[in-house]
Scaffold this motif. Structure first.
Motif, mmCIF file in Angstrom:
data_model
loop_
_atom_site.group_PDB
_atom_site.id
_atom_site.type_symbol
_atom_site.label_atom_id
_atom_site.label_comp_id
_atom_site.label_asym_id
_atom_site.label_seq_id
_atom_site.Cartn_x
_atom_site.Cartn_y
_atom_site.Cartn_z
ATOM 1 N N PHE A 35 52.129 50.006 38.216
ATOM 2 C CA PHE A 35 53.186 49.211 37.585
ATOM 3 C C PHE A 35 53.349 49.790 36.187
ATOM 4 O O PHE A 35 52.520 49.518 35.311
ATOM 5 C CB PHE A 35 52.800 47.731 37.507
ATOM 6 C CG PHE A 35 52.676 47.070 38.857
ATOM 7 C CD1 PHE A 35 53.803 46.687 39.569
ATOM 8 C CD2 PHE A 35 51.431 46.839 39.409
ATOM 9 C CE1 PHE A 35 53.687 46.081 40.817
ATOM 10 C CE2 PHE A 35 51.314 46.229 40.652
ATOM 11 C CZ PHE A 35 52.443 45.857 41.360
ATOM 12 N N VAL A 40 46.990 50.190 39.551
ATOM 13 C CA VAL A 40 46.359 49.063 40.263
ATOM 14 C C VAL A 40 45.588 49.550 41.487
ATOM 15 O O VAL A 40 44.511 49.028 41.794
ATOM 16 C CB VAL A 40 47.431 48.018 40.645
ATOM 17 C CG1 VAL A 40 46.865 46.949 41.549
ATOM 18 C CG2 VAL A 40 47.995 47.386 39.379
ATOM 19 N N PRO A 59 36.180 42.038 42.643
ATOM 20 C CA PRO A 59 36.397 41.093 41.547
ATOM 21 C C PRO A 59 37.882 40.808 41.336
ATOM 22 O O PRO A 59 38.738 41.547 41.844
ATOM 23 C CB PRO A 59 35.785 41.814 40.335
ATOM 24 C CG PRO A 59 35.684 43.248 40.722
ATOM 25 C CD PRO A 59 35.598 43.309 42.208
ATOM 26 N N ASN A 60 38.177 39.773 40.585
ATOM 27 C CA ASN A 60 39.570 39.441 40.277
ATOM 28 C C ASN A 60 40.256 40.661 39.667
ATOM 29 O O ASN A 60 39.684 41.345 38.824
ATOM 30 C CB ASN A 60 39.654 38.274 39.279
ATOM 31 C CG ASN A 60 39.143 36.977 39.889
ATOM 32 O OD1 ASN A 60 38.159 36.425 39.437
ATOM 33 N ND2 ASN A 60 39.789 36.529 40.924
ATOM 34 N N GLY A 61 41.471 40.915 40.161
ATOM 35 C CA GLY A 61 42.242 42.023 39.608
ATOM 36 C C GLY A 61 41.896 43.373 40.211
ATOM 37 O O GLY A 61 42.417 44.404 39.769
ATOM 38 N N ALA A 62 41.028 43.398 41.232
ATOM 39 C CA ALA A 62 40.612 44.673 41.838
ATOM 40 C C ALA A 62 41.760 45.356 42.583
ATOM 41 O O ALA A 62 41.704 46.555 42.837
ATOM 42 C CB ALA A 62 39.446 44.444 42.799
ATOM 43 N N GLY A 63 42.767 44.586 42.983
ATOM 44 C CA GLY A 63 43.907 45.167 43.703
ATOM 45 C C GLY A 63 43.987 44.739 45.166
ATOM 46 O O GLY A 63 44.768 45.291 45.945
ATOM 47 N N LYS A 64 43.225 43.705 45.533
ATOM 48 C CA LYS A 64 43.139 43.290 46.952
ATOM 49 C C LYS A 64 44.488 42.791 47.474
ATOM 50 O O LYS A 64 44.962 43.226 48.532
ATOM 51 C CB LYS A 64 42.064 42.195 47.121
ATOM 52 C CG LYS A 64 40.694 42.604 46.601
ATOM 53 C CD LYS A 64 39.662 41.509 46.777
ATOM 54 C CE LYS A 64 39.928 40.248 45.973
ATOM 55 N NZ LYS A 64 39.867 40.430 44.504
ATOM 56 N N THR A 65 45.097 41.850 46.746
ATOM 57 C CA THR A 65 46.375 41.301 47.227
ATOM 58 C C THR A 65 47.463 42.371 47.208
ATOM 59 O O THR A 65 48.307 42.430 48.105
ATOM 60 C CB THR A 65 46.784 40.065 46.388
ATOM 61 O OG1 THR A 65 45.803 39.044 46.599
ATOM 62 C CG2 THR A 65 48.144 39.531 46.790
ATOM 63 N N THR A 66 47.413 43.240 46.202
ATOM 64 C CA THR A 66 48.392 44.338 46.155
ATOM 65 C C THR A 66 48.256 45.206 47.405
ATOM 66 O O THR A 66 49.260 45.594 48.020
ATOM 67 C CB THR A 66 48.172 45.188 44.880
ATOM 68 O OG1 THR A 66 48.265 44.329 43.743
ATOM 69 C CG2 THR A 66 49.201 46.292 44.767
ATOM 70 N N GLN A 107 47.938 33.677 50.118
ATOM 71 C CA GLN A 107 46.890 33.016 49.336
ATOM 72 C C GLN A 107 47.296 31.565 49.045
ATOM 73 O O GLN A 107 46.504 30.647 49.184
ATOM 74 C CB GLN A 107 46.714 33.798 48.037
ATOM 75 C CG GLN A 107 45.504 33.450 47.240
ATOM 76 C CD GLN A 107 45.321 34.445 46.079
ATOM 77 O OE1 GLN A 107 45.981 35.484 46.010
ATOM 78 N NE2 GLN A 107 44.431 34.134 45.185
ATOM 79 N N GLU A 185 42.672 35.167 51.298
ATOM 80 C CA GLU A 185 41.901 34.053 50.728
ATOM 81 C C GLU A 185 42.195 32.726 51.416
ATOM 82 O O GLU A 185 42.523 31.734 50.778
ATOM 83 C CB GLU A 185 42.163 33.959 49.226
ATOM 84 C CG GLU A 185 41.644 35.174 48.502
ATOM 85 C CD GLU A 185 41.597 35.011 46.998
ATOM 86 O OE1 GLU A 185 41.422 33.871 46.539
ATOM 87 O OE2 GLU A 185 41.733 36.020 46.312
ATOM 88 N N HIS A 217 37.169 35.496 48.733
ATOM 89 C CA HIS A 217 36.126 35.306 47.714
ATOM 90 C C HIS A 217 34.978 34.468 48.264
ATOM 91 O O HIS A 217 33.890 34.457 47.692
ATOM 92 C CB HIS A 217 36.705 34.622 46.474
ATOM 93 C CG HIS A 217 37.470 35.558 45.575
ATOM 94 N ND1 HIS A 217 36.903 36.654 44.974
ATOM 95 C CD2 HIS A 217 38.775 35.573 45.193
ATOM 96 C CE1 HIS A 217 37.811 37.295 44.244
ATOM 97 N NE2 HIS A 217 38.965 36.655 44.381
HETATM 98 N N1 LIG Z 1 54.066 42.856 39.844
HETATM 99 C C1 LIG Z 1 53.085 43.226 39.009
HETATM 100 N N2 LIG Z 1 53.354 43.743 37.807
HETATM 101 C C2 LIG Z 1 52.375 44.122 36.967
HETATM 102 N N3 LIG Z 1 51.057 44.022 37.247
HETATM 103 C C3 LIG Z 1 50.727 43.503 38.441
HETATM 104 C C4 LIG Z 1 51.708 43.086 39.386
HETATM 105 N N4 LIG Z 1 51.070 42.618 40.485
HETATM 106 C C5 LIG Z 1 49.758 42.743 40.248
HETATM 107 N N5 LIG Z 1 49.556 43.265 39.024
HETATM 108 C C6 LIG Z 1 48.258 43.544 38.412
HETATM 109 O O1 LIG Z 1 47.533 44.321 39.331
HETATM 110 C C7 LIG Z 1 46.153 44.006 39.263
HETATM 111 C C8 LIG Z 1 45.632 43.693 40.648
HETATM 112 O O2 LIG Z 1 46.211 42.470 41.092
HETATM 113 P P1 LIG Z 1 45.863 41.854 42.526
HETATM 114 O O3 LIG Z 1 46.524 40.519 42.602
HETATM 115 O O4 LIG Z 1 46.183 42.846 43.576
HETATM 116 O O5 LIG Z 1 44.294 41.705 42.411
HETATM 117 P P2 LIG Z 1 43.289 40.886 43.350
HETATM 118 O O6 LIG Z 1 42.133 41.773 43.590
HETATM 119 O O7 LIG Z 1 44.008 40.356 44.533
HETATM 120 O O8 LIG Z 1 42.866 39.703 42.379
HETATM 121 P P3 LIG Z 1 42.437 38.180 42.729
HETATM 122 O O9 LIG Z 1 41.103 38.259 43.387
HETATM 123 O O10 LIG Z 1 42.385 37.556 41.383
HETATM 124 O O11 LIG Z 1 43.509 37.584 43.612
HETATM 125 C C9 LIG Z 1 46.018 42.859 38.268
HETATM 126 O O12 LIG Z 1 45.645 43.394 37.020
HETATM 127 C C10 LIG Z 1 47.412 42.299 38.215
HETATM 128 O O13 LIG Z 1 47.667 41.709 36.968
#
Ligand SMILES: Nc1ncnc2c1ncn2[C@@H]1O[C@H](COP(=O)(O)OP(=O)(O)OP(=O)(O)O)[C@@H](O)[C@H]1O
Length: 261
Positions: A35, A40, A59-66, A107, A185, A217
């Motif tokens: 992004f 990510v 961990p949170n923010g690892a990129g799983k949902t992406t 989620q 999740e 989680h």
């Molecule tokens: N549309 C977007 N624009 C900018 N940054 C984004 C966007 N979507 C996700 N991110 C960033 O990408 C990173 C990964 O987000 P993601 O939601 O994939 O993590 P996650 O592992 O699923 O976290 P969680 O366990 O908290 O759900 C985070 O830093 C998030 O802020």
């Protein structure tokens, strides 16, 4: 009869070659997601065998949902490809992937709150599946039963408990007849008893042959179901393999639990 465990050919008596492993039903190949300047996901490769249950933690923010978004088609990768049943589906949008057999739960459950549970599943059955009207009605009822929701069929989605909303979220994904189910999740916020109920449902889906990618989680729930585990951290695969081995990997302990063993 040969004392060897190896199968032998009738003609030569030699050991037959081992059967090749089934090709993956779904794979992410060299996935990058950026992004702007924020990286990510950075070169993710994962595969899912037919009928396999793969867990993803991190961990949170690892990129799983992406990553799940990229597998479902909700987002496009900046680089890399997604393959489903041997076809490159990278450019396919969510609805096409859904109709082809990739179902997904979110989620945060997103039912149509003004509709009943049955109506929600019926919409998914008609739009995401290939069912005509009457067949779709029967199919929706069958899916609700499979998810333990038949008794709530006529209740408005807005009136459902958290567990029921999660079950409905799964039912909506199942209504599209997926071969692969992506779960984001789904166990969060449930009591232990509710988690047990949800796991029983997910195990039944596995027994029916549906392959699963499950981000979670609630690790103890995940470990009861999955065959293989991937740990993501800062957009990379930190560890991958047999679930208990991955969870006890010191790098995972440090990254995921935040403390060195
Ligand atoms: N549309 C977007 N624009 C900018 N940054 C984004 C966007 N979507 C996700 N991110 C960033 O990408 C990173 C990964 O987000 P993601 O939601 O994939 O993590 P996650 O592992 O699923 O976290 P969680 O366990 O908290 O759900 C985070 O830093 C998030 O802020």
């Amino acid at each position: 009869m040969s004392p060897s465990a190896e199968p032998v050919t009738a003609e030569t008596g030699e050991a037959a070659p081992a059967a090749a492993p089934a090709p993956p039903v779904l794979s992410a190949n060299g996935i990058h997601r950026r992004f702007g300047s924020l990286v990510v996901l950075e070169g993710i490769d994962i595969t899912l065998a037919p009928g396999e249950a793969l867990g993803i933690v991190g961990p949170n923010g690892a990129g799983k949902t992406t990553l799940l978004d990229i597998l479902s088609g909700a987002q496009s990768p900046s680089e890399g490809s997604v393959t489903f049943q041997g076809q490159d589906v990278t450019r396919w949008k969510v609805d096409r992937r859904c109709r082809s057999g990739i179902g997904r739960s979110h989620q945060v459950p997103r039912p149509f709150t003004g509709m009943t549970a049955y109506e929600n599943v019926l919409v998914a059955s008609v739009q995401g599946g290939s069912h005509r009207r009457r067949a779709a009605q029967q199919h929706a009822l069958g899916v609700l039963e499979r998810c333990g929701m038949l008794g709530q069929a006529n209740r408005p989605a807005a009136a459902l408990t958290l567990l029921e909303r999660k079950r409905l979220e799964m039912a909506r994904a199942l209504a599209t007849d997926p071969q692969v189910l992506l779960l984001d999740e789904i166990a969060g916020g449930l009591t232990d008893a509710e988690t047990d109920e949800l796991i029983a449902t997910i195990e039944q889906l596995r027994a029916d042959g549906i392959a699963i990618v499950w981000i979670e989680h609630v690790i103890h729930a995940l470990l009861r179901v999955i065959d293989r585990l991937v740990c993501l951290a800062q957009g990379r695969v930190l560890a991958e393999g047999e679930p208990d081995a991955v969870m006890s990997d010191p790098r995972v302990v440090e990254a995921y639990l935040g403390s060195a063993a």
